[in-house]
Design a protein around this motif. Structure first.
Motif, short mmCIF file in Angstrom:
data_model
loop_
_atom_site.label_atom_id
_atom_site.label_comp_id
_atom_site.label_asym_id
_atom_site.label_seq_id
_atom_site.Cartn_x
_atom_site.Cartn_y
_atom_site.Cartn_z
N UNK A 1 1.71 5.51 8.11
CA UNK A 1 0.32 4.80 8.69
C UNK A 1 -0.45 4.63 6.97
N UNK A 2 -0.33 6.07 6.45
CA UNK A 2 -0.98 5.89 5.08
C UNK A 2 -0.26 5.00 4.12
N UNK A 3 0.98 4.69 4.23
CA UNK A 3 1.71 4.02 3.11
C UNK A 3 1.52 2.24 3.68
N UNK A 4 1.15 2.14 4.86
CA UNK A 4 0.84 0.95 5.28
C UNK A 4 -0.63 0.52 4.99
N UNK A 5 -1.31 1.44 5.21
CA UNK A 5 -2.91 1.47 4.78
C UNK A 5 -2.99 0.95 3.42
N UNK B 1 -6.84 9.20 3.53
CA UNK B 1 -8.22 9.23 4.39
C UNK B 1 -8.00 8.39 5.55
N UNK B 2 -6.68 8.43 6.19
CA UNK B 2 -6.58 7.85 7.45
C UNK B 2 -6.33 6.39 7.30
N UNK B 3 -6.31 5.79 8.52
CA UNK B 3 -5.52 4.41 8.60
C UNK B 3 -6.68 3.43 9.34
N UNK B 4 -7.94 3.84 9.27
CA UNK B 4 -8.86 2.87 9.69
C UNK B 4 -9.42 2.07 8.45
N UNK B 5 -9.70 0.78 8.42
CA UNK B 5 -10.03 0.26 7.14
C UNK B 5 -11.01 -0.81 7.99
N UNK B 6 -12.26 -0.93 7.29
CA UNK B 6 -13.28 -2.04 7.67
C UNK B 6 -13.22 -3.05 6.64
N UNK B 7 -13.40 -4.23 6.98
CA UNK B 7 -13.42 -5.33 5.95
C UNK B 7 -14.24 -6.41 6.69
N UNK C 1 -18.07 -7.67 9.89
CA UNK C 1 -16.81 -6.82 9.79
C UNK C 1 -15.87 -6.84 10.79
N UNK C 2 -14.45 -6.46 10.47
CA UNK C 2 -13.53 -6.33 11.13
C UNK C 2 -13.07 -4.87 11.11
N UNK C 3 -12.85 -4.06 12.17
CA UNK C 3 -12.43 -2.82 11.99
C UNK C 3 -10.79 -2.66 12.36
N UNK C 4 -9.96 -2.35 11.56
CA UNK C 4 -8.69 -2.60 11.32
C UNK C 4 -7.98 -1.09 11.51
N UNK C 5 -7.24 -0.89 12.54
CA UNK C 5 -6.49 0.31 12.58
C UNK C 5 -4.97 0.09 12.34
N UNK C 6 -4.36 0.42 11.10
CA UNK C 6 -3.19 -0.02 10.57
C UNK C 6 -2.13 0.57 11.45
N UNK C 7 -1.28 -0.15 11.77
CA UNK C 7 -0.06 0.41 12.60
C UNK C 7 1.29 0.66 11.62
#
Lengths: 265, 431
Positions: B297-301, B339-345, B402-408
């Motif tokens: 998750x962190x690598x992909x984030x 810091x987790x795999x949630x990204x806002x953009x 804003x898009x909330x992304x949960x990176x898989x």
């Protein structure tokens, strides 16, 4: 309950029931760096079975103020005086680990008051290695953590617990951190210094029960088995667990103690 | 031989040893409501909390207990209790500690349901909350009153991704003898173990990264065992005589596990938000691969952050691992693994652009959950917050682009390709 004893606030667990000094009393003595919470699953169990229960926090341990005792004899004198203050008669002393050494000394002090002795993960001697003795002074928290790890069998390693959701390691570390920082050091030195266990064991005249642990790394089974041979007619059981037998095998231990108590007059 | 097993090993094994009767390697699903008592005496022992054991699945269950003990081991806590959802966990903690007339200090930047519970529901029962900026320890200190019974926040805020300076806030709470309760859902114990930073109680939504597969709702309370509940005036229902069990003092009888003992005896008994054994099994299956998943998750984030930051269609990107994030320094200190795999953009083009993006991607799923193994997206401006104006959204810390992304855990190049598909649709719209 909390009493003022020898000028210090002293906590005595009673298993959730009021103390009744007209009944047979079970006196639970905790081990090095422990407190009454070692016997969470014994104190309530026997109090609800109709026994009077006391599980005192020794000075400087758990909820008790005061300075920790510096020898096994001092611990025994303190307990003996406490029994007098509470006007307790017909006492069965149940020691765990260091509490077994204190129980041996109580056998010398108490006369008609003592009805029986129960040794849980005990021996007539508990030598402590220098590394742990030194660490208990330099870094008592680290020493406690090491004891909690060594003291438990596979149930501790694997976070298996008869009490749903509880962790032996997590609870054990926090129970030990409730004590004064000097408590563990004095306890371990008290154990290491104690050398009268053979004579004390040979002098036991009251009925005795020993419950030992197969994978005990603190008071090894081999040492425990030699100990019980010193005691005349000591009923002996061995359970498959580590040193912290009261929390690792509570039901089995309670059942053995209960059967033993029922056999007493 | 005693071992201090490491995190990866505990994720797989903690809480279960194969039983001698069946040798079942997997944790069995004890799909039962109740348990046969061997005697009336044994039944009484369980009801009186004389010894541990199971009497009714609303209170405890062997499969659920394996999950609880695994969580206690992973967090380094004294004890844990699993329940039906993260919100149930939060309510169990609050109702165990607070009574009418009590006060809570909470972060102002939290998940909407957490805010709702404290702002609207609990006041009906006489428990009031002051909300303060979680990044301002001084404001937290000032908000504490004589009747404050806990401080509550999220380690990583949802959805704003604010990071609480846990060690600083823990020091304040400790000095005031108030427990610090943290929602640690977004970090999981893999990224950060709050008890090591001085927190006292953790709540989790197990539905998210811990379960990790979007198949079971669950929650948990993990108790650090490191809080002194002995002040009978402040915590009378934990340290003083409680109506249950003949006036029990949970603190005196259970010490480090007093809170969990109370929640089991009162919260689970009276409110009943129990977790089903089958869901406990599903959640544990997820936890078995937690270390592997969180690493990916962190690598992909980090890879997707690099992609988004450089992308011409992206207006802004928010994540605590970016040095542009206001809490970046705190994140580096307390969340060194990430810091987790949630990204806002934000997408150039505002609310309509966001909508077009969401409707054009194919691989990423458009839904309300986070922490799934699969990549998830939501556009609050066209869904959860579509009824609000741009101005009203800004007041709540949100923007309409804003898009909330949960990176898989998909191949990162496939995620990027999918996003390019979305950006292409936005470009067409902007023309």
């Amino acid at each position: 309950m909390i009493i003022n004893f020898k000028g210090a606030k002293t906590y005595i667990g009673t298993g959730g029931k009021s103390l009744d000094n007209t009944k047979k009393t079970l006196c639970f003595l905790h081990g090095s760096g422990q407190n009454h919470l070692s016997f969470i699953q014994q104190a309530r169990f026997f109090a609800y079975k109709g026994y009077s229960v006391i599980a005192p926090d020794m000075p400087g341990h758990g909820f008790s103020d005061g300075n920790p005792c510096k020898s096994i004899k001092e611990n025994a004198d303190w307990i003996s005086d406490l029994l007098v203050k509470l006007k307790l008669k017909n006492v069965v002393v149940i020691g765990h680990s260091q509490g077994c050494l204190v129980a041996l000394e109580l056998n010398r002090i108490l006369k008609s008051t003592l009805e029986a002795l129960i040794f849980v993960a005990g021996s007539n001697e508990i030598p402590v290695n220098k590394f742990l003795l030194d660490l208990s002074k330099e870094n008592p928290q680290k020493a406690s953590q090491m004891m909690v790890t060594w003291g438990h069998g596979i149930d501790g390693d694997m976070s298996i617990n008869k009490w749903p959701g509880h962790s032996h390691y997590g609870e054990g570390n926090n129970i030990m951190s409730m004590n004064k920082s000097t408590a563990l050091r004095y306890d371990l030195h008290s154990c290491d210094d104690y050398s009268d266990g053979i004579d004390a064991a040979k002098n036991i005249k009251v009925p005795a029960l020993a419950v030992l642990a197969k994978n005990d790394q603190m008071t090894p089974l081999k040492s425990g088995l030699k100990f019980v041979e010193l005691i005349k007619n000591c009923e002996t059981h061995t359970l498959d667990c580590g040193h912290f037998l009261p929390s690792e095998r509570p039901m089995e231990l309670n059942s053995i103690i209960n059967s033993f108590l029922l056999k007493l007059k | 031989m005693s071992e201090n097993y490491k995190f990866d090993t505990l994720s797989l094994h903690a809480g279960h040893i194969p039983d001698k009767e069946t040798g079942s390697r997997a944790v069995p699903i004890y799909q039962t409501t109740s348990y046969v008592f061997n005697s009336t005496e044994e039944a009484a022992s369980l009801y009186n909390m004389e010894v541990g054991g199971h009497l009714y699945t609303r209170i405890s269950n062997p499969t659920v207990a394996a999950l609880e003990q695994r969580l206690a081991a992973l967090e380094g806590g004294a004890s844990a209790l699993a329940c039906s959802s993260g919100m149930a966990a939060m309510h169990l903690v609050i109702s165990a500690i607070c009574s009418s007339g009590d006060h809570i200090v909470a972060s102002s930047k939290m998940y909407g349901a957490n805010i709702n519970l404290l702002q609207h529901t609990m006041p009906r029962f006489g428990v009031n909350t002051d909300f303060v900026n979680p990044n301002d320890p001084e404001a937290i200190k000032k908000a504490i009153k004589p009747n404050t019974k806990l401080v509550f926040g999220e380690v990583i805020g949802n959805p704003g991704l604010d990071i609480m300076d846990v060690p600083e806030i823990a020091k304040i709470c400790n000095s005031k003898n108030i427990p610090l309760v943290l929602d640690a859902t977004f970090n999981t114990p893999y990224l950060m173990q709050p008890f090591k930073h001085g927190a006292n109680i953790i709540v989790h939504s197990l539905t998210k990264w811990l379960g990790g597969h979007g198949i079971a709702i669950g929650g948990a309370v993990v108790n650090g065992g490191n809080f002194n509940w002995g002040d009978k005036d402040k915590f009378p229902t934990i340290s003083g005589p409680h109506f249950a069990l003949g006036g029990i003092s949970f603190w005196e009888e259970f010490g480090p596990s007093a809170l969990i003992a109370k929640i089991r005896a009162e919260g689970m008994y009276n409110f009943g938000p129990s977790l089903s054994p089958t869901n406990a099994f599903h959640l544990m299956q997820g936890i078995e691969t937690l270390p592997l998943r969180m690493k990916k998750h962190i690598e992909n984030t980090h890879s997707i952050l690099d992609f988004l930051v450089k992308h011409e269609m992206v207006e802004w990107v928010k994540h605590p691992d970016l040095d542009t994030h206001p809490d970046h320094e705190v994140a580096k200190r307390i969340l060194p693994k990430g810091s987790g795999s949630i990204v806002a953009f934000g997408i150039k083009g505002g609310r309509e652009a966001g909508k077009a993006f969401i409707e054009s991607v194919q691989l990423a799923s458009h839904l309300a959950n986070v922490g799934d193994a699969k990549t998830l997206l939501i556009h609050p401006g066209s869904t959860t917050h579509s009824h609000l104006s741009s101005e009203a959204m800004k007041e709540g810390g949100l923007t309409d682009d804003m898009i909330r992304l949960s990176v898989g855990l998909e191949d990162i190049n496939d995620i990027k390709k999918d996003f390019e598909r979305g950006f292409k649709a936005v470009k067409k719209l902007n023309k």
